[in-house]
Scaffold this motif. Structure first.
Motif, mmCIF file in Angstrom:
data_model
loop_
_atom_site.group_PDB
_atom_site.id
_atom_site.type_symbol
_atom_site.label_atom_id
_atom_site.label_comp_id
_atom_site.label_asym_id
_atom_site.label_seq_id
_atom_site.Cartn_x
_atom_site.Cartn_y
_atom_site.Cartn_z
ATOM 1 N N UNK A 123 0.809 -1.215 0.000
ATOM 2 C CA UNK A 123 0.000 0.000 0.000
ATOM 3 C C UNK A 123 0.846 1.270 0.000
ATOM 4 N N UNK A 124 2.182 1.118 -0.002
ATOM 5 C CA UNK A 124 3.070 2.275 0.040
ATOM 6 C C UNK A 124 4.051 2.215 -1.124
ATOM 7 N N UNK A 125 4.557 3.373 -1.507
ATOM 8 C CA UNK A 125 5.452 3.489 -2.655
ATOM 9 C C UNK A 125 6.817 2.881 -2.345
ATOM 10 N N UNK A 126 7.294 1.979 -3.214
ATOM 11 C CA UNK A 126 8.583 1.313 -2.986
ATOM 12 C C UNK A 126 9.737 2.300 -2.971
ATOM 13 N N UNK A 127 9.675 3.292 -3.866
ATOM 14 C CA UNK A 127 10.772 4.264 -3.942
ATOM 15 C C UNK A 127 10.906 5.037 -2.634
ATOM 16 N N UNK A 128 9.760 5.413 -2.046
ATOM 17 C CA UNK A 128 9.797 6.135 -0.779
ATOM 18 C C UNK A 128 10.290 5.237 0.361
ATOM 19 N N UNK A 129 9.899 3.961 0.312
ATOM 20 C CA UNK A 129 10.364 3.043 1.348
ATOM 21 C C UNK A 129 11.866 2.824 1.250
ATOM 22 N N UNK A 130 12.380 2.715 0.022
ATOM 23 C CA UNK A 130 13.818 2.481 -0.152
ATOM 24 C C UNK A 130 14.645 3.655 0.363
ATOM 25 N N UNK A 131 14.071 4.856 0.360
ATOM 26 C CA UNK A 131 14.797 6.019 0.872
ATOM 27 C C UNK A 131 14.955 5.977 2.392
ATOM 28 N N UNK A 132 14.134 5.149 3.046
ATOM 29 C CA UNK A 132 14.243 5.033 4.499
ATOM 30 C C UNK A 132 15.306 4.022 4.923
ATOM 31 N N UNK A 133 15.740 3.162 4.009
ATOM 32 C CA UNK A 133 16.692 2.109 4.370
ATOM 33 C C UNK A 133 18.008 2.670 4.901
ATOM 34 N N UNK A 134 18.591 3.741 4.307
ATOM 35 C CA UNK A 134 19.829 4.281 4.888
ATOM 36 C C UNK A 134 19.675 4.722 6.338
ATOM 37 N N UNK A 135 18.443 5.018 6.773
ATOM 38 C CA UNK A 135 18.238 5.425 8.162
ATOM 39 C C UNK A 135 18.322 4.250 9.123
ATOM 40 N N UNK A 136 18.240 3.025 8.601
ATOM 41 C CA UNK A 136 18.294 1.831 9.465
ATOM 42 C C UNK A 136 19.410 0.889 9.030
ATOM 43 N N UNK A 137 20.371 1.405 8.262
ATOM 44 C CA UNK A 137 21.395 0.538 7.668
ATOM 45 C C UNK A 137 22.281 -0.134 8.714
ATOM 46 N N UNK A 138 22.384 0.434 9.900
ATOM 47 C CA UNK A 138 23.235 -0.163 10.938
ATOM 48 C C UNK A 138 22.487 -1.189 11.774
ATOM 49 N N UNK A 139 21.179 -1.285 11.642
ATOM 50 C CA UNK A 139 20.403 -2.245 12.413
ATOM 51 C C UNK A 139 20.665 -3.649 11.892
ATOM 52 N N UNK A 140 20.767 -4.622 12.803
ATOM 53 C CA UNK A 140 21.110 -5.983 12.408
ATOM 54 C C UNK A 140 19.995 -6.633 11.584
ATOM 55 N N UNK A 141 18.760 -6.136 11.692
ATOM 56 C CA UNK A 141 17.631 -6.749 10.988
ATOM 57 C C UNK A 141 17.412 -6.159 9.600
ATOM 58 N N UNK A 142 18.268 -5.238 9.149
ATOM 59 C CA UNK A 142 17.989 -4.484 7.930
ATOM 60 C C UNK A 142 17.829 -5.385 6.711
ATOM 61 N N UNK A 143 18.740 -6.335 6.515
ATOM 62 C CA UNK A 143 18.687 -7.171 5.317
ATOM 63 C C UNK A 143 17.386 -7.979 5.264
ATOM 64 N N UNK A 144 17.024 -8.636 6.367
ATOM 65 C CA UNK A 144 15.773 -9.408 6.400
ATOM 66 C C UNK A 144 14.564 -8.503 6.231
ATOM 67 N N UNK A 145 14.639 -7.320 6.796
ATOM 68 C CA UNK A 145 13.530 -6.375 6.670
ATOM 69 C C UNK A 145 13.327 -5.963 5.218
#
Length: 510
Positions: free
Chosen positions: A309-331
């Protein structure tokens, strides 16, 4: 093998050499230029004797070599047998230990379920229900391993039965409080929450209710830092959503729709729509890849299956904000953002977060497009630029300590990344470790010197008269340890940070 072949060739050519020598000897005799006291027969016998001796010695060495090889093979076989025997003994010991452990647990369980009966009909060593104090009953409930039955199935929680009670009661606030009070044992609690959620009448609704207060409690402090209680609450919210995802992927679950209904999905989407505008105010650099707000938003979408229900491009822009979290890849995989990862890694590289970029490149098999070693070298090069020398003097000691700490942190991060991804052959860590030791030694020396410079408290004399002012020969601005060289050139004897073509210039250490 080459030496053996050359020796055999030399021995085989001896006969032809003797024949050539015989012709030369005959020609010499024909000229009668000199008188020879030796006969050719004597020379021939001499050379044949040497040839036989050489061949005999060669064959003896060959036999010794074969014998040595046979002994080596036998020794290797013996070592392999002994290693296999050691492994078998270890396995047998582990099995026996496990059997004893299981037997002990079974005996303890039986002792708890079947206490001894005394002649008056009461349980030995335990008061009756009327006589047992309430505090003792609560302590026993929290400490013993129990099996709690819900309406649908039996839920077994080993260490924290209170979790099952809270989930059965759909008490989200009590769940938050219990996790906060037992945060020291968070790892064990995390493992048992998915089991406890089975006891809830509606696990998804319980987790969704636990998100209440994620933003309402936010009260900015004067120093700009967030309240520790708020950070703890947000981490708990994320953990509960992750545990619900674990429950949804468990094999004994009938189907996801049985847990997450359409009404729950609509409520989750409404919460996500409410949270989304708040993420626009987040600073990418300030979060440093560890934003709890962005992580909670993305985990909400992944857990409740509303990412579409949300735009993939906008979601991908949030990934750098959580890049250090251990769950990032699975998320990212749960959100279906795998195809967007090259762009995410590119953003991390250009924002000076090469280590996060390397981790994601390995997670999504992008190492051919983003070569890890050049990225790590680039990260160290940037760290060298930020760790520029500062002016000498006592006034700059604090700034110099900060510079050294930044460089030390960068070096340790790179070493950890190299070891995690087994890049030691492409990027040796020895020069980096030597530099770490040098910085840590300088830091320790600076700390000792600072402590030594502090004025010592005066102690009264035995007769009650205080000491007079203490006079020392040490000047107040004296350096307490020798200054190291201004430029730490990592020559081949010390190693090199970046391989060929780079020299690491260390900052001044005072």
């Amino acid at each position: 093998m080459e030496d053996t072949f050359s020796v055999v060739t030399l021995i085989d050519s001896t006969t032809s050499k003797i024949q050539q020598l015989q012709k030369a000897f005959a020609e010499l005799e024909s000229h009668r230029a000199i008188t020879l006291n030796l006969k050719w027969k004597e020379l021939e016998e001499h050379f044949h004797g040497l040839e036989k001796s050489l061949k005999r010695r060669f064959h003896e060495l060959e036999d010794q070599e074969k014998e040595y090889e046979n002994k080596t093979i036998e020794a290797q076989k013996l070592l392999e047998k002994r290693a296999a025997a050691v492994v078998a003994k270890e396995q047998a010991s582990l099995e026996r230990l496990q059997e004893k452990r299981d037997a002990a647990i079974f005996a303890i369980a039986n002792a708890r379920e079947k206490p001894a009966i005394v002649p008056d009909g009461t349980q030995c060593g335990a008061p009756s229900t009327e006589e047992k104090p309430k505090d003792d009953m609560a302590a026993e409930s929290n400490s013993e391993d129990i099996k709690v039955s819900s309406e649908s199935e039996d839920v077994e929680v080993k260490s924290y039965p209170q979790l099952v009670i809270l989930c059965e009661a759909m008490d989200s606030k009590g769940l938050h409080t219990f996790i906060s009070d037992n945060r020291k044992n968070l790892a064990a609690i995390r493992e048992e929450i998915p089991l406890a959620l089975k006891a809830a009448a509606n696990p998804a609704r319980l987790v969704l209710d636990s998100l209440e207060g994620f933003y309402q409690m936010e009260v900015p402090n004067l120093d700009g830092k967030k309240d520790s209680n708020l950070l703890g609450l947000r981490r708990t919210c994320i953990m509960l959503m992750e545990c619900l995802s674990t429950l949804l992927t468990s094999q004994d679950l009938v189907s996801v729709p049985d847990v997450i209904s359409e009404d729950v999905k609509k409520q989750a989407k409404a919460i996500a729509e409410e949270w989304k505008p708040k993420l626009d105010a987040l600073d990418l650099d300030a979060s440093n890849g560890n934003s709890l707000e962005a992580h909670a938003f993305l985990q909400l979408l992944a857990t409740f299956g509303i990412a579409s229900d949300f735009n993939e491009e906008q979601l991908s822009r949030l990934i750098p904000m959580v890049s250090r979290r251990r769950q990032t890849a699975d998320l990212c995989r749960s959100l279906g953002l795998s195809e967007k990862m090259p762009g995410v890694v590119e953003v991390l590289v250009h924002s000076g977060r090469q280590i996060d970029a390397v981790n994601l490149a390995f997670a999504f098999e992008l190492t051919e497009q983003f070569s890890p070693v050049p990225l790590l070298k680039s990260y160290l090069k940037e760290a060298r630029k930020t760790s520029t020398p500062v002016k000498t003097g006592n006034s700059s000691s604090t700034a110099q300590n900060e510079v050294n700490d930044r460089e030390l942190t960068s070096l340790k991060a790179v070493i950890k990344c190299i070891e995690e991804h087994k890049l030691e052959q492409q990027f040796p860590v020895d020069p980096l470790q030597k530099r770490v030791l040098l910085l840590e030694k300088a830091k320790a020396d600076k700390k000792r010197a600072t402590e030594a410079a502090k004025p010592q408290p005066k102690r009264p004399r035995a007769n009650g008269v205080g000491y007079g002012p203490r006079i020392t020969n040490t000047a107040t601005d004296k350096t307490f340890y020798p200054r190291v060289t201004d430029s730490y050139n990592l020559s081949p004897s010390h190693g090199n940070y970046f391989g060929n073509g780079y020299q690491y210039q260390a900052p001044y250490l005072h």
